[in-house]
Design a protein around this motif. Structure first.
Motif, PDB file in Angstrom:
ATOM      1  N   CYS A  11     -22.293  69.208 -13.248  1.00 57.02           N
ATOM      2  CA  CYS A  11     -22.131  68.182 -14.285  1.00 57.02           C
ATOM      3  C   CYS A  11     -20.786  67.486 -14.204  1.00 57.02           C
ATOM      4  CB  CYS A  11     -22.314  68.792 -15.669  1.00 57.02           C
ATOM      5  SG  CYS A  11     -23.986  69.353 -15.963  1.00 57.02           S
ATOM      6  N   ALA A  12     -19.741  68.215 -13.919  1.00 56.35           N
ATOM      7  CA  ALA A  12     -18.410  67.613 -13.880  1.00 56.35           C
ATOM      8  C   ALA A  12     -18.313  66.579 -12.762  1.00 56.35           C
ATOM      9  CB  ALA A  12     -17.357  68.694 -13.709  1.00 56.35           C
ATOM     10  N   ASN A  13     -19.136  66.701 -11.754  1.00 56.35           N
ATOM     11  CA  ASN A  13     -19.148  65.742 -10.645  1.00 56.35           C
ATOM     12  C   ASN A  13     -20.142  64.616 -10.870  1.00 56.35           C
ATOM     13  OD1 ASN A  13     -17.231  67.231  -9.240  1.00 56.35           O
ATOM     14  ND2 ASN A  13     -18.786  68.512  -8.312  1.00 56.35           N
ATOM     15  N   ARG A  14     -20.641  64.483 -12.103  1.00 51.67           N
ATOM     16  CA  ARG A  14     -21.553  63.418 -12.508  1.00 51.67           C
ATOM     17  C   ARG A  14     -22.885  63.500 -11.773  1.00 51.67           C
ATOM     18  NH1 ARG A  14     -19.451  60.687 -16.633  1.00 51.67           N
ATOM     19  NH2 ARG A  14     -20.593  58.830 -16.125  1.00 51.67           N
ATOM     20  N   LYS A  15     -23.283  64.696 -11.454  1.00 47.25           N
ATOM     21  CA  LYS A  15     -24.601  64.947 -10.876  1.00 47.25           C
ATOM     22  C   LYS A  15     -25.120  66.190 -11.566  1.00 47.25           C
ATOM     23  CE  LYS A  15     -26.915  65.492  -6.452  1.00 47.25           C
ATOM     24  NZ  LYS A  15     -27.937  64.469  -6.528  1.00 47.25           N
ATOM     25  N   LYS A  16     -26.413  66.232 -11.809  1.00 52.78           N
ATOM     26  CA  LYS A  16     -26.976  67.344 -12.566  1.00 52.78           C
ATOM     27  C   LYS A  16     -28.048  68.032 -11.742  1.00 52.78           C
ATOM     28  CE  LYS A  16     -28.469  69.658 -16.231  1.00 52.78           C
ATOM     29  NZ  LYS A  16     -28.606  69.437 -17.612  1.00 52.78           N
ATOM     30  N   CYS A  79     -24.231  70.443 -19.885  1.00 52.83           N
ATOM     31  CA  CYS A  79     -23.020  69.762 -19.409  1.00 52.83           C
ATOM     32  C   CYS A  79     -21.925  69.696 -20.464  1.00 52.83           C
ATOM     33  CB  CYS A  79     -23.364  68.347 -18.946  1.00 52.83           C
ATOM     34  SG  CYS A  79     -24.528  68.301 -17.577  1.00 52.83           S
ATOM     35  N   VAL A  80     -22.246  69.222 -21.644  1.00 51.47           N
ATOM     36  CA  VAL A  80     -21.211  69.055 -22.675  1.00 51.47           C
ATOM     37  C   VAL A  80     -20.632  70.407 -23.072  1.00 51.47           C
ATOM     38  CG1 VAL A  80     -20.749  68.237 -25.021  1.00 51.47           C
ATOM     39  CG2 VAL A  80     -22.208  66.883 -23.508  1.00 51.47           C
ATOM     40  N   THR A  81     -21.503  71.362 -23.309  1.00 56.10           N
ATOM     41  CA  THR A  81     -21.043  72.698 -23.692  1.00 56.10           C
ATOM     42  C   THR A  81     -20.143  73.294 -22.623  1.00 56.10           C
ATOM     43  OG1 THR A  81     -23.039  73.037 -24.991  1.00 56.10           O
ATOM     44  CG2 THR A  81     -21.822  75.012 -24.347  1.00 56.10           C
ATOM     45  N   GLU A  82     -20.576  73.186 -21.384  1.00 60.25           N
ATOM     46  CA  GLU A  82     -19.788  73.752 -20.287  1.00 60.25           C
ATOM     47  C   GLU A  82     -18.451  73.029 -20.133  1.00 60.25           C
ATOM     48  OE1 GLU A  82     -18.783  76.551 -17.827  1.00 60.25           O
ATOM     49  OE2 GLU A  82     -20.674  76.568 -18.915  1.00 60.25           O
ATOM     50  N   ASP A  83     -18.458  71.709 -20.272  1.00 65.60           N
ATOM     51  CA  ASP A  83     -17.207  70.955 -20.178  1.00 65.60           C
ATOM     52  C   ASP A  83     -16.233  71.370 -21.271  1.00 65.60           C
ATOM     53  OD1 ASP A  83     -17.967  69.563 -17.937  1.00 65.60           O
ATOM     54  OD2 ASP A  83     -18.395  67.678 -18.981  1.00 65.60           O
ATOM     55  N   ILE A  84     -16.712  71.517 -22.486  1.00 67.52           N
ATOM     56  CA  ILE A  84     -15.840  71.914 -23.595  1.00 67.52           C
ATOM     57  C   ILE A  84     -15.280  73.319 -23.352  1.00 67.52           C
ATOM     58  CG2 ILE A  84     -15.784  72.513 -26.051  1.00 67.52           C
ATOM     59  CD1 ILE A  84     -17.765  70.140 -26.460  1.00 67.52           C
ATOM     60  N   ARG A  85     -16.152  74.223 -22.928  1.00 65.81           N
ATOM     61  CA  ARG A  85     -15.676  75.586 -22.615  1.00 65.81           C
ATOM     62  C   ARG A  85     -14.638  75.565 -21.505  1.00 65.81           C
ATOM     63  NH1 ARG A  85     -21.571  78.388 -22.685  1.00 65.81           N
ATOM     64  NH2 ARG A  85     -21.733  78.621 -24.936  1.00 65.81           N
ATOM     65  N   ASP A  89     -12.153  68.231 -22.909  1.00 67.60           N
ATOM     66  CA  ASP A  89     -12.492  67.657 -24.216  1.00 67.60           C
ATOM     67  C   ASP A  89     -12.989  66.218 -24.124  1.00 67.60           C
ATOM     68  OD1 ASP A  89     -11.863  70.027 -25.493  1.00 67.60           O
ATOM     69  OD2 ASP A  89      -9.778  69.422 -25.844  1.00 67.60           O
ATOM     70  N   GLU A  90     -12.712  65.521 -23.029  1.00 70.70           N
ATOM     71  CA  GLU A  90     -13.195  64.153 -22.868  1.00 70.70           C
ATOM     72  C   GLU A  90     -14.722  64.081 -22.839  1.00 70.70           C
ATOM     73  OE1 GLU A  90     -12.213  65.759 -18.754  1.00 70.70           O
ATOM     74  OE2 GLU A  90     -11.176  65.704 -20.670  1.00 70.70           O
ATOM     75  N   ALA A  91     -15.364  65.221 -22.659  1.00 74.84           N
ATOM     76  CA  ALA A  91     -16.829  65.271 -22.690  1.00 74.84           C
ATOM     77  C   ALA A  91     -17.357  64.842 -24.053  1.00 74.84           C
ATOM     78  CB  ALA A  91     -17.328  66.679 -22.351  1.00 74.84           C
ATOM     79  N   VAL A  92     -16.610  65.120 -25.098  1.00 69.38           N
ATOM     80  CA  VAL A  92     -17.034  64.718 -26.448  1.00 69.38           C
ATOM     81  C   VAL A  92     -17.013  63.203 -26.573  1.00 69.38           C
ATOM     82  CG1 VAL A  92     -16.480  64.839 -28.915  1.00 69.38           C
ATOM     83  CG2 VAL A  92     -16.279  66.889 -27.482  1.00 69.38           C
ATOM     84  N   ASP A  93     -15.963  62.570 -26.068  1.00 71.56           N
ATOM     85  CA  ASP A  93     -15.894  61.107 -26.113  1.00 71.56           C
ATOM     86  C   ASP A  93     -17.020  60.480 -25.293  1.00 71.56           C
ATOM     87  OD1 ASP A  93     -13.646  61.061 -27.774  1.00 71.56           O
ATOM     88  OD2 ASP A  93     -12.275  61.176 -26.048  1.00 71.56           O
TER      89      ASP A  93
END
Length: 104
Positions: A11-16, A79-85, A89-93
């Motif tokens: 997810c962080a690499n913009r691919k799922k 993705c969002v949950t993993e990014d926040i963990r 935090d930019e995942a929220v925006d």
């Protein structure tokens, strides 16, 4: 790595990377929607009555909304949950921007 992380390993690499089940469900929905759109096209080509076409068009809109809800829920759970963990935090925006676009 737990099962949530495995489902969202890129997810962080913009691919799922989706599970086979999630992929199958999403593609199945899109195939149905595609069929509905083709049906509407045939209605237009055959001179169908406007309200009949509009009812079918509304059904396609509802189907796309359902698709978007399912995809958004999956995105939040993975993705969002993993990014926040992971401290991103930019995942929220990004999520808020995405939701803004969906709610137009």
């Amino acid at each position: 790595m737990d099962s949530q992380e495995e489902k969202c390993c890129m997810c962080a690499n913009r691919k799922k990377e989706r599970s086979p089940e999630e992929y199958r469900k999403l593609i199945h929905r899109l195939n149905r929607i595609e069929g509905q759109v083709r049906g509407i096209r045939a209605m237009v080509e055959n001179g169908a009555y406007c309200p009949d076409i509009l009812v079918q068009s509304a059904a396609v809109s509802a189907a796309m909304n359902a698709f978007n809800r399912e995809l958004l829920a999956s995105h939040i759970r993975t993705c969002v949950t993993e990014d926040i963990r992971g401290g991103r935090d930019e995942a929220v925006d990004e999520l808020l921007d995405t939701m803004k676009k969906l709610m137009k």
